[in-house]
Design an enzyme around this catalytic site. Structure first.
Site, short mmCIF file in Angstrom:
data_model
loop_
_atom_site.label_atom_id
_atom_site.label_comp_id
_atom_site.label_asym_id
_atom_site.label_seq_id
_atom_site.Cartn_x
_atom_site.Cartn_y
_atom_site.Cartn_z
N GLU A 1 4.13 87.47 -13.94
CA GLU A 1 3.73 88.54 -14.94
C GLU A 1 3.18 89.70 -14.12
O GLU A 1 2.41 89.60 -13.50
CB GLU A 1 2.70 88.14 -15.83
CG GLU A 1 3.27 87.36 -17.12
CD GLU A 1 2.09 86.94 -18.11
OE1 GLU A 1 1.15 87.72 -18.12
OE2 GLU A 1 2.33 85.95 -18.89
N ASP B 1 -7.43 93.18 -22.61
CA ASP B 1 -8.05 92.84 -21.33
C ASP B 1 -9.37 92.82 -21.12
O ASP B 1 -10.25 93.78 -21.59
CB ASP B 1 -7.16 93.64 -20.17
CG ASP B 1 -5.84 93.31 -20.12
OD1 ASP B 1 -5.43 92.13 -20.05
OD2 ASP B 1 -5.08 94.27 -19.76
#
Length: 266
Positions: free
Chosen positions: A46, A57
């Site tokens: 990724e 995040d």
């Protein structure tokens, strides 16, 4: 599904899917890290696009985005890192992890067409709801890319709908909230993973908070693999200065390889 993704997901071995941020700490280091992670046993990579407002995040990946943006990384530059990886021998699939706003600004048709040309195998857009993903999914199909779906602990009916349309692998979010290292996982995750695995026609991989060898081993008993992001990005962050320096970079890469090996060798 393209050949690289098909080969990576049709295996008896547990999937190991590391996340790194493109450009953290430099573009050259990102290429070296990708190759190192494949050597260490990564099944799929990724590659995160640094973004100034990363809603999903936690602080570790936010800091990585800041380092990458400070070094001049952009979405277009990140995409062009992948052919450099391929030229150096990277053979595993690469998934671009990007938020929808940068994708929209860049152009969905432009990005999907370029991604296919540059040796990219799929997209993952964490803030694009399943209900609004059909158009992007059609573009991904047109260019032989997998649109990776995220599934979180919600209603069984919604989880089953997401699983039905999913491609490549199904990214199971271990807990609600942002990414980050967690010492313990929510015990409700096991029932969730059982439900998703029963509904899914493709491998399932668990992410968000997987940070130790014990957690990797445990999650591999309940899913087909794991995604490791913040724990790995933290190790990269600790060695940012060494990774920027040609002389110290090889040792830093070796230390990161040993960290990954310790996570997945049990």
């Amino acid at each position: 599904m393209n050949k690289r993704m098909e080969a990576a997901t049709k295996t008896d071995k547990p999937l190991f899917i590391p996340f790194i941020t493109a450009g953290d700490p430099t573009a050259d280091a990102t290429v070296e890290l990708a190759l190192t992670l494949e050597e260490a046993g990564a099944s799929i990579l990724e590659l995160g696009i640094p973004y100034s407002d990363p809603l999903a995040d936690g602080p570790t990946i936010q800091e990585a985005s800041k380092r990458a943006l400070s070094a001049g990384m952009t979405l277009e530059k990140a995409l062009h890192l992948v052919p450099k990886m391929r030229e150096r021998g990277l053979s595993i699939p690469v998934i671009i992890f990007t938020y929808f706003n940068p994708l929209l600004q860049y152009g969905e048709e432009r990005l999907t067409a370029q991604a296919a040309e540059l040796g990219i195998d799929g997209l993952l857009v964490p803030d694009l709801p399943y209900e609004e993903s059909e158009d992007l999914g059609d573009l991904c199909k047109k260019h032989d890319l997998a649109l990776i779906s995220l599934v979180a602990p919600t209603s069984k009916q919604r989880m089953e709908k997401i699983a039905e349309r999913a491609e490549g692998f199904l990214y199971c979010v271990s807990s609600l909230g942002v990414t980050g290292v967690r010492s313990e996982l929510d015990p409700r995750v096991y029932d969730f993973l059982k439900t998703v695995r029963e509904a899914s026609h493709i491998p399932t991989a668990v992410g968000f908070g997987i940070s130790s060898a014990e957690q990797v081993k445990l999650m591999n008993e309940h899913a087909d693999g794991v995604v490791v992001g913040s724990a790995l990005v933290s190790e990269i962050g600790k060695r940012a200065d060494e990774l920027r320096d040609e002389e110290t970079c090889p040792n830093a890469l070796n230390e990161i390889k040993m960290f990954v090996t310790s996570l997945i060798s049990s």
